[in-house]
Scaffold this active site. Structure first.
Site, PDB file in Angstrom:
ATOM      1  CE1 TYR A  84      99.127  12.131  16.706  1.00 24.49           C
ATOM      2  CE2 TYR A  84      96.996  12.358  15.596  1.00 24.49           C
ATOM      3  CZ  TYR A  84      97.934  12.731  16.642  1.00 24.49           C
ATOM      4  OH  TYR A  84      97.647  13.593  17.286  1.00 24.49           O
ATOM      5  CG  PHE A 109      91.230   6.150  44.165  1.00 22.39           C
ATOM      6  CD1 PHE A 109      92.030   5.039  45.187  1.00 22.39           C
ATOM      7  CD2 PHE A 109      92.163   6.425  43.500  1.00 22.39           C
ATOM      8  CE1 PHE A 109      93.401   5.256  45.053  1.00 22.39           C
ATOM      9  CE2 PHE A 109      93.521   6.272  43.343  1.00 22.39           C
ATOM     10  CZ  PHE A 109      94.094   5.522  44.240  1.00 22.39           C
ATOM     11  CG  ASP A 110      94.367   9.007  46.276  1.00 16.98           C
ATOM     12  OD1 ASP A 110      93.766   7.924  45.833  1.00 16.98           O
ATOM     13  OD2 ASP A 110      95.448   9.022  46.515  1.00 16.98           O
ATOM     14  CG  ASP A 150      86.948   4.487  39.928  1.00 17.64           C
ATOM     15  OD1 ASP A 150      87.432   3.300  39.108  1.00 17.64           O
ATOM     16  OD2 ASP A 150      87.563   5.092  40.529  1.00 17.64           O
ATOM     17  CB  ALA A 204      90.166   0.537  39.236  1.00 17.06           C
ATOM     18  CE  LYS A 246      94.418   0.812  39.921  1.00 21.55           C
ATOM     19  NZ  LYS A 246      94.742   2.089  39.605  1.00 21.55           N
ATOM     20  CG  HIS A 264      99.641   9.897  49.326  1.00 20.41           C
ATOM     21  ND1 HIS A 264      98.639  10.818  48.937  1.00 20.41           N
ATOM     22  CD2 HIS A 264      99.497   8.921  48.619  1.00 20.41           C
ATOM     23  CE1 HIS A 264      97.975  10.326  47.716  1.00 20.41           C
ATOM     24  NE2 HIS A 264      98.765   8.965  47.495  1.00 20.41           N
TER      25      HIS A 264
HETATM   26  N1  F0G Z   1      89.916   4.511  40.653  1.00 24.70           N
HETATM   27  C1  F0G Z   1      90.398   3.609  41.782  1.00 24.70           C
HETATM   28  C2  F0G Z   1      89.322   2.812  42.388  1.00 24.70           C
HETATM   29  C3  F0G Z   1      92.001   3.502  41.676  1.00 24.70           C
HETATM   30  O1  F0G Z   1      92.007   2.395  42.764  1.00 24.70           O
HETATM   31  C4  F0G Z   1      92.735   4.318  41.147  1.00 24.70           C
HETATM   32  C5  F0G Z   1      94.360   4.208  41.220  1.00 24.70           C
HETATM   33  C6  F0G Z   1      92.312   5.049  40.112  1.00 24.70           C
HETATM   34  C7  F0G Z   1      90.938   5.237  40.111  1.00 24.70           C
HETATM   35  C8  F0G Z   1      93.070   6.049  39.408  1.00 24.70           C
HETATM   36  O2  F0G Z   1      93.682   5.349  38.376  1.00 24.70           O
HETATM   37  O3  F0G Z   1      96.319   5.329  38.956  1.00 24.70           O
HETATM   38  O4  F0G Z   1      95.343   4.511  36.623  1.00 24.70           O
HETATM   39  O5  F0G Z   1      95.326   6.910  37.413  1.00 24.70           O
HETATM   40  N2  F0G Z   1      94.607   3.291  42.402  1.00 24.70           N
HETATM   41  C9  F0G Z   1      96.068   2.881  42.271  1.00 24.70           C
HETATM   42  C10 F0G Z   1      96.293   2.305  43.769  1.00 24.70           C
HETATM   43  C11 F0G Z   1      97.053   4.188  42.283  1.00 24.70           C
HETATM   44  O6  F0G Z   1      97.096   1.923  44.201  1.00 24.70           O
HETATM   45  O7  F0G Z   1      94.930   1.873  44.206  1.00 24.70           O
HETATM   46  P1  F0G Z   1      95.337   5.590  37.802  1.00 24.70           P
END
Ligand code: F0G
Length: 458
Positions: free
Chosen positions: A72, A124-125, A215, A217, A258, A450
């Site tokens: 833990y 990103f969304d 960010d 990813a 990713k 979506h």
């Molecule tokens: N930032 C970027 C640029 C992303 O593409 C994503 C996720 C996130 C943040 C959030 O990360 O999913 O681990 O919580 N993108 C996925 C996609 C869902 O399909 O592009 P997460």
């Protein structure tokens, strides 16, 4: 004769996939309310919904799962990962989290307050969602060139320094908690940000004393583009490029699903101890104790190795070549895509593909459904459905671009699969003039609609 290029791995384990009939798919997509997120995975032949958490781990990563330390507190897997984060990104303060949006949730709980503005490059969304959830606003400062899918700007993820400076000039420092740079920029087509741009953003940020967050990813894919497209970086290794990139950041959020090449996990890291102290409280509340966040010890082990593998130039060469293998086939067929091709996906320009479907009828979603019906391939809409409604006026926000994103999981499909995708799109392209109607919404959530929206044919 030159030897052809081939993958630098061989396959040790396979997962069967079912090739369905068009009749089956007609039935399934109807039952799914024309929302591809509602399909069961065994109803999909080639799944290009996302490159997130869908990649194949290496034998070393699978091996590392067995030696994960599930303590833990004080897990050795945590220290293993912490060292990797320090050596690759240079940050002293690190918190594991369960995925990218969790890193956003924890960091933004520290930094973002109601009424503030967060400039960036097509957030990103989930990033935008976490900003708007706090009644703050994401300001898109992406360069204009990103919105012309035919223009060949090599770094369409770049932030316009003019737009950024304007935002910083017109608002007091207290109103801007940070600048977010997304590497690569997913929403504009997996498009990279240049080192020059990162350097300039840092200069502006220093001038106005605003922190910069990356960010991250797809940070390694971004580094590959710098190595391949930016003068002066051809002879630098990916690791050297990443080291320089992160000199310009104060902190990072990362979905490790990713470029961590793991199925779940995330990273929050930073230079400032005061942020870290506050973030630990939120991490404990939302994620878990500071030495595991939302992750199992074994997953932290696999991620530490994934970070090593993703920064290997030979891996990246394979990865990007496969994305471009698909993209170049589409370009040769005359199918409109975001150019130049990006890092993790091919973005089909749905507005130019389906010119008859009105924008009120969800053009990119219409194309995504056509492709599923045609070939059993699942892509994803990056268009009006994703853009959600304006939080105040509740009107649809029609984005400048309507994309069908074909995201390619890492080390998962072969180029034969890519050939099927290209042929499927070609068949639709040949009969595109007959596709004139799209869909209407029958049910939708107030935010991030979506994922769950229900649609009917017009
Ligand atoms: N930032 C970027 C640029 C992303 O593409 C994503 C996720 C996130 C943040 C959030 O990360 O999913 O681990 O919580 N993108 C996925 C996609 C869902 O399909 O592009 P997460």
């Amino acid at each position: 004769m030159d030897l052809p290029f081939a993958e630098n791995y061989k396959i040790k384990m396979v997962e069967p996939i079912y090739r369905s009939t068009r009749e089956e798919r007609e039935k399934w997509i109807h039952q799914a309310h024309y929302n591809l997120f509602n399909l069961k995975s065994n109803q999909v032949f080639i799944d290009l919904l996302t490159d997130s958490g869908t990649g194949a781990m290496s034998d070393r990563q699978w091996g590392a799962l067995m030696t994960g330390d599930e303590s833990y507190a004080g897990s050795s897997s945590y220290f293993h990962l912490k060292e990797k984060v320090k050596s690759i990104f240079g940050f002293d303060y690190f918190l594991p989290v369960h995925q990218g949006r969790a890193a956003e949730n924890v960091l933004f709980s520290v930094l973002v307050k109601e009424g503030q503005l967060v400039p960036g490059n097509s957030h990103f969304d989930t990033t935008k969602g976490h900003i708007e959830f706090r009644k703050a606003k994401a300001i898109d400062c992406t360069i204009d060139e990103a919105f012309d899918t035919n223009g060949m700007h090599p770094f369409k993820g770049n932030i316009s320094i003019d737009k950024l400076t304007q935002v910083l000039e017109q608002h007091p420092r207290e109103q801007i908690p940070m600048i977010i740079v997304t590497l690569t920029c997913n929403s504009s087509g997996g498009q990279p940000v240049s080192m020059k741009n990162l350097r300039e953003i840092r200069e502006v940020a220093d001038h106005y004393q605003i922190p910069v967050i990356f960010d991250s990813a797809r940070f390694a894919e971004n580094a590959w583009f710098i190595q391949n497209r930016e003068a002066g970086y051809q002879n630098k290794s990916i690791c050297e490029i990443v080291t320089e990139m992160y000199q310009y950041a104060d902190g990072m959020t990362m979905s490790s699903k990713k470029d961590g090449i793991v199925n779940i996990g995330g990273i929050l890291a930073m230079r400032r101890e005061d942020w870290y102290q506050q973030a630990t409280v939120y991490n404990i509340m939302f994620e878990g104790f500071i030495t595991y966040g939302g992750m199992a010890g074994r997953d932290m082990n696999a991620l530490a190795i994934g970070l090593e593998e993703v920064t290997d130039g030979a891996y990246l060469e394979n990865r990007i070549r496969q994305v471009h293998y698909l993209g170049n086939q589409l370009i040769e067929l005359g199918i409109p895509v975001q150019k130049p091709l990006g890092g993790h996906a091919v973005f089909v320009d749905a507005k130019r593909f389906l010119q008859q479907v009105p924008k009120e009828e969800y053009i990119a979603q219409t194309l995504a459904i056509e492709l599923y019906l045609e070939a059993g391939v699942r892509g994803v809409e990056v268009g009006t459905l994703l853009a959600d409604r304006d939080p105040l006026t509740k009107a649809n926000r029609y984005p400048q671009l309507e994309f069908l994103r074909l995201a390619i999981p890492r080390r998962t499909y072969t180029n034969n699969h890519m050939d099927v995708v290209a042929a499927g799109l070609k068949n639709i392209f040949d009969r595109r003039d007959q596709i004139t109607r799209g869909f209407r919404i029958v049910e939708e959530a107030p935010i991030m609609r979506h994922f769950t929206v229900k649609l009917k044919r017009k």
